[in-house]
Design an enzyme around this catalytic site. Sequence first.
Site, short mmCIF file in Angstrom:
data_model
loop_
_atom_site.label_atom_id
_atom_site.label_comp_id
_atom_site.label_asym_id
_atom_site.label_seq_id
_atom_site.Cartn_x
_atom_site.Cartn_y
_atom_site.Cartn_z
N MET A 126 -35.18 18.24 -1.20
CA MET A 126 -34.67 17.02 -1.82
C MET A 126 -34.25 17.28 -3.27
O MET A 126 -33.27 16.72 -3.76
CB MET A 126 -35.75 15.93 -1.82
CG MET A 126 -36.19 15.48 -0.46
SD MET A 126 -37.67 14.43 -0.56
CE MET A 126 -37.16 13.20 -1.76
N ALA A 127 -35.02 18.10 -3.94
CA ALA A 127 -34.75 18.39 -5.36
C ALA A 127 -35.39 19.73 -5.70
O ALA A 127 -36.33 20.18 -5.02
CB ALA A 127 -35.33 17.30 -6.25
N SER A 128 -34.86 20.37 -6.73
CA SER A 128 -35.38 21.67 -7.14
C SER A 128 -35.48 21.70 -8.66
O SER A 128 -34.53 21.34 -9.36
CB SER A 128 -34.46 22.79 -6.66
OG SER A 128 -34.96 24.05 -7.07
N ALA A 129 -36.65 22.10 -9.15
CA ALA A 129 -36.88 22.18 -10.59
C ALA A 129 -37.22 23.62 -10.95
O ALA A 129 -37.15 24.53 -10.13
CB ALA A 129 -38.00 21.22 -10.99
N SER A 130 -37.63 23.81 -12.20
CA SER A 130 -37.82 25.17 -12.70
C SER A 130 -39.05 25.85 -12.11
O SER A 130 -39.06 27.06 -11.95
CB SER A 130 -37.93 25.15 -14.22
OG SER A 130 -38.98 24.30 -14.61
N GLN A 133 -40.08 22.99 -6.00
CA GLN A 133 -39.07 22.18 -5.33
C GLN A 133 -39.76 21.27 -4.33
O GLN A 133 -40.92 21.48 -3.97
CB GLN A 133 -38.01 23.04 -4.66
CG GLN A 133 -38.44 23.88 -3.49
CD GLN A 133 -37.28 24.77 -3.00
OE1 GLN A 133 -36.46 25.24 -3.78
NE2 GLN A 133 -37.22 25.00 -1.69
N VAL A 134 -39.03 20.24 -3.89
CA VAL A 134 -39.63 19.17 -3.10
C VAL A 134 -38.89 19.01 -1.78
O VAL A 134 -37.65 19.02 -1.75
CB VAL A 134 -39.60 17.84 -3.89
CG1 VAL A 134 -40.14 16.70 -3.04
CG2 VAL A 134 -40.40 17.96 -5.18
N ASP A 283 -45.67 12.83 -19.91
CA ASP A 283 -44.35 13.40 -19.59
C ASP A 283 -43.48 12.29 -18.99
O ASP A 283 -42.84 12.47 -17.96
CB ASP A 283 -44.52 14.56 -18.60
CG ASP A 283 -43.27 15.43 -18.52
OD1 ASP A 283 -42.47 15.40 -19.48
OD2 ASP A 283 -43.09 16.13 -17.51
#
Length: 544
Positions: A126-130, A133-134, A283
């Site tokens: 669904m999404a990717s971060a540093s 990811q999800v 955050d």
Amino acid sequence: MSSLVRSLEIIRVAGRYRLDELLPEQARHPVLTPLLRLNPWRLGAVSGTRGERLRRALEDLGPVFIKFGQMLSTRRDLLPEDIADELALLQDQVPPFDQAIAVDIIETALGGKVDTLFERFDREPMASASVAQVHGARTREGREVVVKVIRPDIEPVILKDMALLARIARFVERWLRDGRRLRPVEVVRDYRQTILDELDLGREAANASQLRRNFADGSMVYVPEVFWDYSRRNVMVMERIYGIPVTDLETLRAKDVDLKVLGERGVEIFFTQVFRDSFFHADMHPGNIFVDASDPKDPRYIAIDCAIIGSLSEDDQYYLARNLLAIFRRDYHEVAQLHVECGWVPPDTRVQDFESAMRAVCEPVFERPIAEISFGQLLVYLFQTAARFDMEVQPSLVLLQKTLLNIEGLGRQLYPQLNLWDTAMPFLEKWVGERYSPQSVIKRLQQQAPNWLEQLPQLPEALRSSLQVQRDTQKRSEQLLAVERKERRQQDQRARRCYLAAMVCIVAAGAALPAVRSMLEQAPTVSWILLAVAAGLAWPSQSV
């Protein structure tokens, strides 16, 4: 070899984006700066403002440096406004890692096949971060969830990059004129702890559970449920939420959401977390906040990503609340006095000087209409002023400052007329009044009573031990005093013997001389009496 290659990559990027020019003129090293300008990669330098060049350089250097830039953007006490604003634009836009690797990590952590563990598992992220990811999924019980998985082998990469950042920080602190004031080593150390904590999804899951429990009624903010049976250190499964991104003002307006209520509620949530719970989401940037608009007139927030949490001690809560109220009332003397009392500045700080500095910072701000005053920015100015008086950097206060800036900025984006002062001041006055009311004091005494009763049977023994220690200490002191007195008496005796010997020698020597002997024989009786009195007065006295 890998460290050398990475170092060369950093030098290449620094030259390409002319990062040496970001330093103010007074902070540039007279020898180092000309050497940096010889960097061969400056020949293909990229144009742009200094903040834009720094942001793009961090993006080129990868996830660790991107997150470092995001964290650095919150330290507005250290950075110029234009650079801080540009760094705040950094987003985690990292390509996802291989789906098969993600599935393998999940299956290894949870001990089963994803097709067995879940009724449905979406292999496309669904999404990717540093750092993670999800993936979307549905449990066997029919609950829609998200599966968050840490990137493979990212910790060694982070540790290597953090080691390089630490070397750069030490270099900056040692060789640049303004290096010590910027406190780069401390900033990197705080960031290292923060990013390593983000790699532990067990910690994030525990934080989310605590925050959810603190807002159990869900009227102001909703925190998704954590599925502990599916959560590990590198994998976390939590309830999937459906909300409107808080920055999607067009959709919020289309749904007729009361943005005034939403803005004021964000401020109330922040102060509730800080003062009621001493456990606040640190955050709260727009990517972590959504809006449940099912009731447009009574909207609520949805908070995700609880990896970074701040807390305050009871003393810090009390002093912070009183500081904020004093600022609201423009009572600069109390602000200065409280900073000294709570130990935020050295105890030898002159309160009058600190008060004068605070007044110089605040008065120009207060001259503007109250709705135009950024309280978060004012707090930054106050911390900058306190730093000139050797105020120690308090990590909890830095997180608090960062969160307040995020909340206020978000609130003003939703409702530009938001008056944080009017929203916060009644809350603080009520909290201070309730916290230190007789009823509250009695309640805290009742909470401590079981602990005191538990220790009560041990009180006589503790008292006896304390008295025994006191007697032993007194006895040792008396013994030391007796030894000291004896040594003094011995010194007095030696002094008297020396004095007597000196007098005898003087008299004997004088009597041996005819002229002196004749003078002594002719001396009247009064002279002999005066001589005896003088000798007695000069005789060494006995020490006590």
